[in-house]
Design an enzyme around this catalytic site. Structure first.
Site, PDB file in Angstrom:
ATOM      1  N   HIS A   8       0.851  -1.199   0.000  1.00  0.00           N
ATOM      2  CA  HIS A   8       0.000   0.000   0.000  1.00  0.00           C
ATOM      3  C   HIS A   8       0.883   1.244   0.000  1.00  0.00           C
ATOM      4  O   HIS A   8       1.319   1.723   1.044  1.00  0.00           O
ATOM      5  CB  HIS A   8      -0.920  -0.008   1.234  1.00  0.00           C
ATOM      6  CG  HIS A   8      -2.047   0.975   1.163  1.00  0.00           C
ATOM      7  ND1 HIS A   8      -3.371   0.601   1.241  1.00  0.00           N
ATOM      8  CD2 HIS A   8      -2.065   2.324   1.025  1.00  0.00           C
ATOM      9  CE1 HIS A   8      -4.143   1.678   1.153  1.00  0.00           C
ATOM     10  NE2 HIS A   8      -3.366   2.738   1.024  1.00  0.00           N
TER      11      HIS A   8
ATOM     12  N   HIS B 265       1.183   5.014  -2.308  1.00  0.00           N
ATOM     13  CA  HIS B 265       0.626   5.878  -3.354  1.00  0.00           C
ATOM     14  C   HIS B 265       1.746   6.612  -4.093  1.00  0.00           C
ATOM     15  O   HIS B 265       2.571   7.279  -3.469  1.00  0.00           O
ATOM     16  CB  HIS B 265      -0.334   6.900  -2.746  1.00  0.00           C
ATOM     17  CG  HIS B 265      -1.616   6.308  -2.260  1.00  0.00           C
ATOM     18  ND1 HIS B 265      -2.744   6.225  -3.046  1.00  0.00           N
ATOM     19  CD2 HIS B 265      -1.952   5.749  -1.063  1.00  0.00           C
ATOM     20  CE1 HIS B 265      -3.717   5.648  -2.348  1.00  0.00           C
ATOM     21  NE2 HIS B 265      -3.260   5.343  -1.145  1.00  0.00           N
TER      22      HIS B 265
ATOM     23  N   GLU C 171     -10.827   2.917   7.336  1.00  0.00           N
ATOM     24  CA  GLU C 171      -9.830   3.894   7.784  1.00  0.00           C
ATOM     25  C   GLU C 171     -10.567   5.074   8.411  1.00  0.00           C
ATOM     26  O   GLU C 171     -10.598   5.238   9.621  1.00  0.00           O
ATOM     27  CB  GLU C 171      -8.963   4.372   6.617  1.00  0.00           C
ATOM     28  CG  GLU C 171      -7.928   5.419   7.035  1.00  0.00           C
ATOM     29  CD  GLU C 171      -7.238   6.066   5.838  1.00  0.00           C
ATOM     30  OE1 GLU C 171      -6.184   6.687   6.057  1.00  0.00           O
ATOM     31  OE2 GLU C 171      -7.759   5.991   4.717  1.00  0.00           O
TER      32      GLU C 171
END
Length: 362
Positions: free
Chosen positions: A19, A21, A211
């Site tokens: 994970h 970005h 989240e």
């Protein structure tokens, strides 16, 4: 003898990242260089060190507006094919230098069309950058492999289009699909057509869930959308009760997630910034790891959180006392949970991860 655990020795350990970005991991100097190339005058600072501190402080501010503003700057300078190639190649170099042997890096192609690039041009530019980064890393004695995840922004109603793009490029190392963006008000079920399309084509996908929003987000992602992994997933802890005597009771959803070995893409530093946890000591990763959920450790946005995989592991070592065996467990969890084919996953576990940790454990 076992090698002492420190930030420097953790960098030697093979790590797997699921994970991360792309637009959250630029080098500050690259942001400055690309802004000059693009004629973008919106940066708050022109000195790399000062700009890097600004990104971190804005992300730490507790203000969602300031946090999102940081991405406005990185996205603004990533609107050309050359910029996308440079950012992608440097991403791979930086991960390899930190000891990452496999990473799945994600981005939303729809965010990079302001300069007139088509979606295929964006994907092909990023893939070229990733391959160039792998070559540069290999020339420096570092072997790393990058898989790409294409994100759809859940508020923009383009998920079916991006899902088709992910399938189109899956033989070019685009290994899966994701939806990102605000959870509240934009449930994953708004994208059911995309998930149905992906399932019918035997394609992989993860979903940002649990989240900023709670258990309903996780339940929808799994039961309605069929998510193979959960991006963050920290709020699954809301379905776990711990008695005063320490006895633990799992609710139906938490039990299902653990029993099915659904991977949790946890990002400790980022979760502190967005308020998903009050402190690292109170982060659900401690309890979830102890209960043997399929926990993985990730960076999310390396620029905004001023973190690396090594610094995340170092912080967990300091807070929870995790040693080499724990780090190997997190790493194998991540590799098992990746969207690579089975043979490739097994090869990286047996050829890179296990030998690397065996050396450190002595």
């Amino acid at each position: 003898m076992s090698t002492p655990v420190s930030l420097d020795t953790i960098r030697l350990a093979p790590k797997v990242l699921l994970h991360d970005h792309l637009d959250g991991g630029l080098r500050p100097q690259t942001v400055i260089d690309l802004a000059a190339d693009a004629g973008y005058e919106g940066l708050p600072h022109q000195d790399a060190e000062t700009l890097g501190s600004w990104f971190r402080e804005a992300a730490d501010s507790g203000s969602l507006e300031r946090y999102l503003e940081t991405f406005a700057h990185t996205v603004a300078v990533m609107q050309t094919a050359d910029a996308l190639r440079r950012v992608s190649a440097e991403c791979v170099e930086d991960l390899a230098a930190d000891g990452v042997v496999y990473a799945e890096v994600r981005y939303a192609p729809e965010l990079f069309q302001e300069g007139g690039l088509s979606l295929p041009e964006i994907v092909e530019s990023v893939q070229e950058g990733f391959r160039e980064g792998e070559r540069r890393a290999e020339s420096q004695g570092k072997l790393i492999r990058i898989g790409t995840l294409l994100c759809a922004m859940r508020q923009n109603a383009r998920s079916a289009e991006i899902a088709e793009l992910a399938v189109r490029y899956r033989d070019a190392e685009v290994v899966g699909f994701d939806i990102a963006g605000p959870e509240a008000g934009f449930p994953p079920t708004r994208n059911l057509d995309a998930f149905e399309y992906l399932r019918q084509r035997n394609a992989h996908f993860t979903v940002h869930a649990g989240e900023a929003f709670g258990l309903p987000s996780i339940w929808e992602a799994i039961q309605h959308c069929g998510a193979e992994r959960l991006g963050h997933g920290v709020r699954i802890v809301d379905d776990i009760k711990v008695d005063e005597d320490g006895e633990v009771h799992l609710g139906r959803l938490a039990s299902y997630v653990r029993d099915r070995r659904i991977p949790l893409e946890m990002c400790p530093s980022s979760n502190l910034q967005t308020g998903a946890a009050a402190s690292l000591a109170e982060h659900p990763i401690g309890l979830l790891s102890r209960l043997r959920f399929r926990v993985t450790v990730n960076t999310d946005n390396r620029l905004m959180s001023h973190c690396t995989m090594s610094s995340e592991f170092a912080a967990l070592h300091e807070t929870f006392g995790y040693g080499w065996a724990d780090m190997q467990w997190f790493t194998v969890n991540a590799m098992k949970s990746s969207f690579l084919g089975f043979d490739d996953r097994l090869a990286i576990i047996n050829d890179a991860i296990k030998p690397g940790y065996a050396t450190l454990m002595g």
